[in-house]
Enzyme design. Sequence first.
Site, PDB file in Angstrom:
ATOM      1  CD  GLU A 100     -52.547  72.840  16.866  1.00 12.56           C
ATOM      2  OE1 GLU A 100     -51.517  72.222  17.146  1.00 12.56           O
ATOM      3  OE2 GLU A 100     -52.891  73.089  15.697  1.00 12.56           O
ATOM      4  CB  SER A 103     -52.449  69.492  18.713  1.00  9.96           C
ATOM      5  OG  SER A 103     -51.365  70.380  18.852  1.00  9.96           O
ATOM      6  CG  ASP A 114     -45.655  63.709  12.950  1.00  9.65           C
ATOM      7  OD1 ASP A 114     -44.570  63.807  13.562  1.00  9.65           O
ATOM      8  OD2 ASP A 114     -46.595  64.493  13.119  1.00  9.65           O
ATOM      9  CG  ASN A 128     -45.805  70.575  12.952  1.00  8.17           C
ATOM     10  OD1 ASN A 128     -45.300  71.682  13.014  1.00  8.17           O
ATOM     11  ND2 ASN A 128     -46.901  70.245  13.620  1.00  8.17           N
TER      12      ASN A 128
END
Length: 322
Positions: free
Chosen positions: A22, A158, A269, A284
């Site tokens: 990432e 990601s 999430d 996260n």
Amino acid sequence: MTDPAVTAELHVLVLAGGLSYERDVSLRSGRRVLDALRAVGVEAELRDADVALLPALAADPPDAVVIALHGATGEDGSLRGVLDLCDVPYVGCDARASRLAWDKPSAKAVLREAGIPTPDWVALPHDRFSELGAVAVLDRIADRLGLPLMVKPAQGGSGLGAAVVRDAASLPAAMVGCFAYDQTALVERYVPGMDVAVSVLDLGEGPQALPPVEIVPRNGVYDYAARYTAGRTTWHAPARLDPEVTERVAEVALAAHTALGLRDLSRVDLIVDASGQPHVLEVNVSPGMTETSLLPLAIQAAGLDFGRVLGSLVTRAAARRP
């Protein structure tokens, strides 16, 4: 929100880049954080986490660090542990909590123990997958969890290496793709519903949930391309949820943030199913800060200024200096 005159006295280091998959996203996050801090008068500089970092910290210790590193470098707790050794404060949770949130199976176990809903799962290391026989293992997983399934790296972000598996014949390829990014695959029951992200901020009055952001990927899967390619995803901030469901989603996000021992900021999430029940997928601790990232969208939806929020966070971090 912190007085701008206070933040103007701070020297802040933004760490971005690293060597994870990432890296490019991290650099974009770092540059956006840098610009936002400078816009509110904070003296900030951007630096990679490389061999020059520790000498630089020793020569000119910053008042606070913003970790805009994604992937293992910024989220597995190791860098935070090194910053603790150097007595350099940073925005975000400590090393222990970071390690816990980074490992999705461990985090899900903590959430489940705390009574926070999260889809049923199994974590499968590559070695066990091979030793026990791929076909037999996959058949058992499909029987136990049912179809469809979500396959993703146990440690990663990601959307890299993640895939929705709708039939048993597609499961082997999804596992191979996942193992390209991590030695352990997390296979969980796929819950259909609305993709929602809830960002949590603590600007000095305790953790607060920002307005939820609804994610509508054009191809139905919020993968890497959908996250970072213009036109691949539509976002609604705030999410198109009934008020009582919005409240429930916020409560679950705050409970997850607290159960994992997080600090300052996080992004939770979730999937909201047809009955309005939220299910936590992952948490996260180093959320993206790019132009298509969810935390900045939530900050905007809350009517807050991105730079001033960051200024408050670095001020709180600087106050933790030993």
